[in-house]
Design a protein around this motif. Structure first.
Motif, PDB file in Angstrom:
ATOM      1  N   CYS A 139       0.730  -1.191   0.114  1.00  0.00           N
ATOM      2  CA  CYS A 139      -0.048  -0.100  -0.031  1.00  0.00           C
ATOM      3  C   CYS A 139       0.957   1.204   0.115  1.00  0.00           C
ATOM      4  N   ILE A 140       1.996   1.328   0.676  1.00  0.00           N
ATOM      5  CA  ILE A 140       2.863   2.537   0.811  1.00  0.00           C
ATOM      6  C   ILE A 140       3.355   2.606  -0.372  1.00  0.00           C
ATOM      7  N   LYS A 141       3.871   1.504  -1.098  1.00  0.00           N
ATOM      8  CA  LYS A 141       4.741   1.361  -2.553  1.00  0.00           C
ATOM      9  C   LYS A 141       3.527   2.189  -3.548  1.00  0.00           C
ATOM     10  N   ARG A 142       2.410   1.799  -3.499  1.00  0.00           N
ATOM     11  CA  ARG A 142       1.387   2.183  -4.519  1.00  0.00           C
ATOM     12  C   ARG A 142       0.769   3.508  -4.198  1.00  0.00           C
ATOM     13  N   SER A 143       0.946   3.974  -2.950  1.00  0.00           N
ATOM     14  CA  SER A 143       0.146   5.263  -2.734  1.00  0.00           C
ATOM     15  C   SER A 143       1.075   6.348  -2.415  1.00  0.00           C
ATOM     16  N   VAL A 144       2.250   6.113  -2.406  1.00  0.00           N
ATOM     17  CA  VAL A 144       3.110   7.305  -1.900  1.00  0.00           C
ATOM     18  C   VAL A 144       4.186   7.682  -3.243  1.00  0.00           C
ATOM     19  N   THR A 145       4.466   8.626  -3.821  1.00  0.00           N
ATOM     20  CA  THR A 145       4.970   9.102  -4.901  1.00  0.00           C
ATOM     21  C   THR A 145       6.686   9.105  -4.563  1.00  0.00           C
ATOM     22  N   SER A 146       6.610   9.845  -3.436  1.00  0.00           N
ATOM     23  CA  SER A 146       8.346  10.123  -3.001  1.00  0.00           C
ATOM     24  C   SER A 146       8.900   8.598  -2.533  1.00  0.00           C
ATOM     25  N   LYS A 147      10.049   8.709  -2.731  1.00  0.00           N
ATOM     26  CA  LYS A 147      10.907   7.456  -2.709  1.00  0.00           C
ATOM     27  C   LYS A 147      12.059   7.862  -1.650  1.00  0.00           C
ATOM     28  N   SER A 148      11.950   9.268  -1.022  1.00  0.00           N
ATOM     29  CA  SER A 148      13.272   9.603  -0.234  1.00  0.00           C
ATOM     30  C   SER A 148      13.028   9.010   1.315  1.00  0.00           C
ATOM     31  N   ARG A 149      14.114   8.906   1.873  1.00  0.00           N
ATOM     32  CA  ARG A 149      13.997   8.248   3.163  1.00  0.00           C
ATOM     33  C   ARG A 149      13.362   8.919   4.264  1.00  0.00           C
ATOM     34  N   GLU A 150      13.234  10.417   4.031  1.00  0.00           N
ATOM     35  CA  GLU A 150      12.370  11.212   4.875  1.00  0.00           C
ATOM     36  C   GLU A 150      10.872  10.713   4.875  1.00  0.00           C
ATOM     37  N   VAL A 151      10.510  10.347   3.712  1.00  0.00           N
ATOM     38  CA  VAL A 151       9.208   9.886   3.738  1.00  0.00           C
ATOM     39  C   VAL A 151       8.849   8.393   3.952  1.00  0.00           C
ATOM     40  N   ILE A 152       9.982   7.315   3.227  1.00  0.00           N
ATOM     41  CA  ILE A 152       9.504   6.005   3.269  1.00  0.00           C
ATOM     42  C   ILE A 152      10.125   5.432   4.746  1.00  0.00           C
ATOM     43  N   MET A 192      13.038   0.150  -1.459  1.00  0.00           N
ATOM     44  CA  MET A 192      12.291   1.400  -1.827  1.00  0.00           C
ATOM     45  C   MET A 192      12.631   2.697  -1.744  1.00  0.00           C
ATOM     46  N   VAL A 193      13.797   2.653  -1.074  1.00  0.00           N
ATOM     47  CA  VAL A 193      14.487   3.987  -0.544  1.00  0.00           C
ATOM     48  C   VAL A 193      15.556   4.506  -1.744  1.00  0.00           C
ATOM     49  N   ARG A 194      15.287   5.574  -2.395  1.00  0.00           N
ATOM     50  CA  ARG A 194      16.135   6.064  -3.241  1.00  0.00           C
ATOM     51  C   ARG A 194      17.355   6.605  -2.826  1.00  0.00           C
ATOM     52  N   GLY A 195      18.199   6.134  -3.748  1.00  0.00           N
ATOM     53  CA  GLY A 195      19.938   6.397  -3.483  1.00  0.00           C
ATOM     54  C   GLY A 195      20.469   5.385  -2.849  1.00  0.00           C
ATOM     55  N   LEU A 196      19.950   4.381  -2.605  1.00  0.00           N
ATOM     56  CA  LEU A 196      20.464   3.242  -1.771  1.00  0.00           C
ATOM     57  C   LEU A 196      20.837   2.003  -2.620  1.00  0.00           C
ATOM     58  N   GLU A 197      20.458   2.148  -3.808  1.00  0.00           N
ATOM     59  CA  GLU A 197      20.345   0.863  -4.644  1.00  0.00           C
ATOM     60  C   GLU A 197      21.669   0.286  -4.752  1.00  0.00           C
ATOM     61  N   LEU A 199      23.830  -0.368  -2.434  1.00  0.00           N
ATOM     62  CA  LEU A 199      24.442  -0.978  -1.277  1.00  0.00           C
ATOM     63  C   LEU A 199      23.967  -2.139  -0.928  1.00  0.00           C
ATOM     64  N   SER A 200      24.525  -2.970  -0.173  1.00  0.00           N
ATOM     65  CA  SER A 200      23.897  -4.500   0.391  1.00  0.00           C
ATOM     66  C   SER A 200      23.204  -3.956   1.562  1.00  0.00           C
ATOM     67  N   TYR A 201      22.300  -5.001   1.586  1.00  0.00           N
ATOM     68  CA  TYR A 201      21.296  -4.985   2.998  1.00  0.00           C
ATOM     69  C   TYR A 201      21.886  -4.294   4.171  1.00  0.00           C
ATOM     70  N   GLU A 202      22.677  -4.972   4.409  1.00  0.00           N
ATOM     71  CA  GLU A 202      23.444  -4.515   5.890  1.00  0.00           C
ATOM     72  C   GLU A 202      23.893  -3.126   5.782  1.00  0.00           C
ATOM     73  N   ASP A 203      24.550  -2.647   4.489  1.00  0.00           N
ATOM     74  CA  ASP A 203      24.816  -1.285   4.418  1.00  0.00           C
ATOM     75  C   ASP A 203      23.824  -0.331   4.625  1.00  0.00           C
ATOM     76  N   LYS A 204      22.435  -0.991   3.894  1.00  0.00           N
ATOM     77  CA  LYS A 204      21.390   0.128   3.767  1.00  0.00           C
ATOM     78  C   LYS A 204      20.967   0.410   5.360  1.00  0.00           C
ATOM     79  N   LEU A 205      20.918  -0.804   5.922  1.00  0.00           N
ATOM     80  CA  LEU A 205      20.470  -0.743   7.499  1.00  0.00           C
ATOM     81  C   LEU A 205      21.326   0.337   8.317  1.00  0.00           C
ATOM     82  N   ARG A 206      22.610  -0.091   8.078  1.00  0.00           N
ATOM     83  CA  ARG A 206      23.549   0.873   8.634  1.00  0.00           C
ATOM     84  C   ARG A 206      23.448   2.516   8.132  1.00  0.00           C
TER      85      ARG A 206
END
Length: 265
Positions: A139-152, A192-197, A199-206
């Motif tokens: 639902c978040i992916k379909r209804s939210v246009t912005s993919k910035s970390r401040e929103v997602i 879904m967060v733009r700009g972290l494509e 990175l690995s999953y562990e790096d994204k969490l960090r």
């Protein structure tokens, strides 16, 4: 006390008077009950140990007391919604009766939105939690246009994560497949967060300041254990942990010793 009057309509939901009248009505439902009774706003649960033949007889006597209570208060239990959950190995599956009619047995039942299986296998609950979290994430992916970390990030932490961690102290996954199933939902959220494509999953969490769900569960378990040791829960702390009182133990005074026996509650 007022005289008896015919009531032709119910108390409006959400009123101040409604809960008061409800509590007055069910206040004595556990009078004379020997087993464990849990009362909720729309449910009543009766539980007891049947490791001895007297166990199921005690439960049946309490069921008979429920019948008398309902008759005295001009109420009826909805037998279609009454189920029996038999747990434990070599359970004799005693046939309990309500209003002289047998109660149907069920292999699994929901207890405060937690799916409890007769074999205490929490894999079904893990699947259910992952499905709900995936639906919210979709639902978040379909209804939210912005993919910035401040929103997602705030949306996922507020709307998705509660489905993965609600009452997790009870149904925390023990099998690796269940842990991976829950973790995949959070992995999908970080993608879904733009700009972290890159990175690995562990790096994204960090980068997002997050922990894996497995580490969060371990962290919360350690906090709960420390609170028990600090006697934040004085009623049950001694039953769960035994402190090792010895002068030769170095460090702090919260060392534990192996218990002689364990009670599974």
């Amino acid at each position: 006390m007022s005289r008896w009057r015919l009531v032709t309509s119910g108390v409006p939901q959400g009123s101040v008077l409604g809960p008061v009248l409800f509590n007055i009505l069910i206040n004595d439902i556990d009078s004379g009950i020997q087993c464990n009774l849990s009362k909720f706003e729309n449910d009543t649960e009766l539980s007891g140990a049947v490791d001895m033949p007297e166990g199921h007889e005690t439960i049946q006597r309490d069921m008979d007391k429920f019948k008398k209570w309902a008759h005295a208060n001009f109420m009826k239990f909805n037998k279609a919604k009454c189920k029996v959950l038999h747990m434990g190995q070599d359970n004799p599956w005693y046939q309990y009766r309500l209003r002289d009619e047998g109660i149907e047995s069920s292999p699994e039942e929901k207890d405060l939105q937690v799916l409890v299986h007769e074999k205490l296998d929490m894999s079904w609950q893990c699947t259910l939690a992952a499905q709900k979290a995936n639906c919210i994430l979709g639902c978040i992916k379909r209804s939210v246009t912005s993919k910035s970390r401040e929103v997602i990030l705030p949306l996922c932490l507020t709307l998705m994560r509660p489905h993965q961690e609600s009452c997790v102290q009870l149904w925390g996954p023990q099998h690796r497949k269940d842990m991976d199933l829950l973790e995949r939902v959070q992995r999908r959220a970080t993608k879904m967060v733009r700009g972290l494509e890159h990175l690995s999953y562990e790096d994204k969490l960090r980068e997002l300041g997050l922990f894996s769900l497995e580490k969060r569960r371990l962290w919360e378990d350690l906090i709960a254990a420390f609170q028990y040791l600090k006697e934040a829960y004085k009623k049950d702390g001694d039953r769960h942990f035994s402190k090792a009182y010895c002068d030769r133990i170095r460090g702090n005074g919260f060392k534990l010793k192996n218990p002689v026996h364990l009670d599974l509650i």
